[in-house]
Design a protein around this motif. Structure first.
Motif, PDB file in Angstrom:
ATOM      1  N   SER B  13      -4.025  17.378 -12.811  1.00 46.00           N
ATOM      2  CA  SER B  13      -5.249  16.752 -13.323  1.00 46.00           C
ATOM      3  C   SER B  13      -6.460  17.077 -12.462  1.00 46.00           C
ATOM      4  O   SER B  13      -7.595  16.994 -12.920  1.00 46.00           O
ATOM      5  CB  SER B  13      -5.078  15.238 -13.374  1.00 46.00           C
ATOM      6  N   CYS B  16      -7.395  14.576  -7.367  1.00 45.74           N
ATOM      7  CA  CYS B  16      -7.343  14.553  -5.899  1.00 45.74           C
ATOM      8  C   CYS B  16      -8.339  15.553  -5.307  1.00 45.74           C
ATOM      9  O   CYS B  16      -9.049  15.242  -4.358  1.00 45.74           O
ATOM     10  CB  CYS B  16      -5.914  14.858  -5.423  1.00 45.74           C
ATOM     11  N   CYS B  55      -4.617   9.336  -8.781  1.00 44.45           N
ATOM     12  CA  CYS B  55      -3.625  10.334  -9.193  1.00 44.45           C
ATOM     13  C   CYS B  55      -2.780   9.792 -10.339  1.00 44.45           C
ATOM     14  O   CYS B  55      -2.091   8.791 -10.191  1.00 44.45           O
ATOM     15  CB  CYS B  55      -2.728  10.714  -8.013  1.00 44.45           C
TER      16      CYS B  55
HETATM   17  S1  SF4 Z   1      -1.648  15.405  -7.173  1.00 39.19           S
HETATM   18 FE1  SF4 Z   1      -2.136  13.898  -8.703  1.00 39.19          FE
HETATM   19  S2  SF4 Z   1      -4.383  13.926  -8.770  1.00 39.19           S
HETATM   20 FE2  SF4 Z   1      -3.760  15.806  -7.719  1.00 39.19          FE
HETATM   21  S3  SF4 Z   1      -3.639  17.351  -9.316  1.00 39.19           S
HETATM   22 FE3  SF4 Z   1      -1.583  16.486  -9.111  1.00 39.19          FE
HETATM   23  S4  SF4 Z   1      -1.485  14.860 -10.616  1.00 39.19           S
HETATM   24 FE4  SF4 Z   1      -3.650  15.346 -10.344  1.00 39.19          FE
END
Ligand code: SF4
Lengths: 407, 67
Positions: B13, B16, B55
């Motif tokens: 996603s 972070c 997250c």
């Molecule tokens: S760690 Fe969590 S916030 Fe980061 S890219 Fe992966 S799913 Fe998304």
């Protein structure tokens, strides 16, 4: 047209609460019946049109918990999965599912074929191209002269052009895919029409994917078929998902976001004076407008104790992210638009493993589109009274039929 | 503070990276999370905690420095 008088009671029952609830007419607010239900409590038991029991979750905590919990399935083929209107269950069982409607591990396998295409770095690198698309659309609108329909001239073409560029779809076909995308999201048309639209788009993307197999280019669709890990039907279904999700949602957010800023001129002025607030403002607009206003459906795979309420295996759940994003528990005075608020915890992109894959792209597009609109058109105003701006009451995704503006 | 990631759960996603680019990155090819520092300084603690909360895949765990 439904005129529902919600009677949510403290014991959690609400026989008269119609799902999906009527729009209510305010372009910004979640359906009034869901807000009413939330006042009685964050978990409401409802019956769907087919008599199936379903839990309406209107609070922030519960929606976040359910969407992040693998005991709730996104697979529409699981018995009990809640459908808002008749016919869609049958349609979905004869449609090739994409990762949007699959659980892990198949969900992760499919989604990970695309995650590399939507990383922050890649989207950041696209900003100059997005800016150019935005500027050209505005140039064309200004050249034609006002008043103009901002939906047709700006809000819709910009994300359409961007997703076409990314996906490798010819923009010349936009009338075709925009019309059919709209039908897919329309909960009032006959299922035959939805079926026909789905078929037309699937055929179109299958042919396009075949062409990319023969003549590869630097597009997401081309890379997808080159991996050779998807069947022809799966590749077309994934292309369709990206195409529809990529323009329909951002277009509606752009139009509604503009209207919200016109309705709250002090917020627009703030952004004109301090353009660096735009990133945060987009998060706030995503929260405040939450265009997935009829909720995100899930079905329980086992009995789950949800904060003292027993949700049984096979029961549907509707995570009402639109009311969750106004929940006082997380957002003080949540009915107020405040572009300086830290709204980053909103659930407008969903939550859990299905959270919007294209969110970095949507953010970049909205920041650039709204920022450029405010900067280049300091006199932007509504060309009709606010009350005459029509919402698309029939759509699963909240949006405007047209937005007449002058400048 | 100690940061641990469970990359298997990552759905790419990018929340972070958006929140604390000094601590998180994404693989160029797979789009999945990469940890740039395992023990970020106290000045990053609040942001790292927010990243863990944002997250969607419950990938990020934070130990130490409560509050
Ligand atoms: S760690 Fe969590 S916030 Fe980061 S890219 Fe992966 S799913 Fe998304």
């Amino acid at each position: 047209m439904t005129t529902d008088t919600p009677t949510a009671r403290p014991d959690g029952t609400a026989d008269a609460l119609a799902v999906p609830a009527a729009h209510g007419g305010c372009p910004f607010d979640p359906p009034p019946a869901y807000r009413e239900a939330h006042r009685a409590g964050p978990i409401t038991k409802v019956s769907l049109w087919d008599g199936a029991p379903c839990w309406l979750l209107t609070g922030y905590r519960h929606s976040r918990a359910v969407l992040g919990d693998h005991r709730f399935s996104a697979d529409a083929r699981v018995p009990g999965f809640p459908f808002l209107v008749p016919g869609r269950r049958e349609l979905i069982t004869r449609t090739t599912p994409t990762f949007l409607r699959l659980d892990d591990p198949e969900h992760a396998r499919q989604r990970r074929m695309l995650t590399g295409d939507f990383i922050i770095k890649r989207v950041e690198a696209l900003r100059p191209q997005i800016q150019q698309i935005v500027d050209e659309a505005l140039d064309a609108m200004i050249a034609k002269g006002g008043p103009a329909d901002l939906v047709q001239e700006f809000a819709l073409p910009v994300p359409s052009l961007v997703i076409c560029l990314l996906l490798g779809v010819p923009y010349a076909d936009h009338e075709f895919f925009q019309r059919h995308s709209r039908t897919l999201l329309d909960i009032r048309v006959d299922i035959e029409q939805v079926d026909a639209a789905q078929q037309a788009l699937t055929d179109y993307l299958s042919d396009l994917a075949d062409r990319k197999r023969r003549e590869p280019d630097d597009s997401v669709l081309s890379r997808l078929v080159a991996r050779d890990e998807l069947s022809r039907a799966e590749a077309a279904a994934m292309g369709l998902l990206l195409l529809v999700a990529g323009h329909e949602t951002t277009a509606n957010m752009t139009a509604l976001g503009t209207l919200a800023l016109l309705r709250h001129p002090e917020q627009a002025e703030r952004l004109r004076a301090q353009p660096e607030l735009m990133k945060g403002a987009v998060e706030e607009l995503l929260r405040y407008l939450t265009i997935v206003h009829l909720g995100i459906p899930r079905v329980a795979l086992e009995d789950v104790d949800l904060d003292g309420t027993l949700v049984r295996a096979g029961e549907g759940v509707l995570c009402m992210v639109s009311t969750a994003n106004r929940d006082a528990e997380l957002f003080e005075d949540g009915d107020r638009l405040d572009v300086t608020r830290d709204a980053r915890r909103h659930l407008a992109f969903g939550f859990g493993i299905h959270q919007c894959l294209g969110q970095p792209l949507a953010r970049a597009e909205l920041q650039i589109a709204l920022g450029t609109l405010l900067r280049r058109l300091p006199g932007l105003r509504l060309a009709v009274p606010f009350e005459e701006v029509e919402v698309r009451e029939e759509s699963l995704v909240n949006g405007l039929r047209a937005l007449p503006v002058s400048w | 503070m100690q940061v641990i990631i469970d990359q298997d759960r990552c759905c790419g996603s990018g929340q972070c990276v958006l929140t604390v680019p000094a601590v998180f990155d994404q693989g160029e090819e797979d789009g999945l999370v990469r940890l740039l520092q395992e023990s970020p300084g106290p000045e990053l603690a609040a942001d790292v905690r927010l990243a863990a909360a944002l997250c969607p895949g419950n990938v990020i765990t934070v130990h130490g420095d409560p509050g």
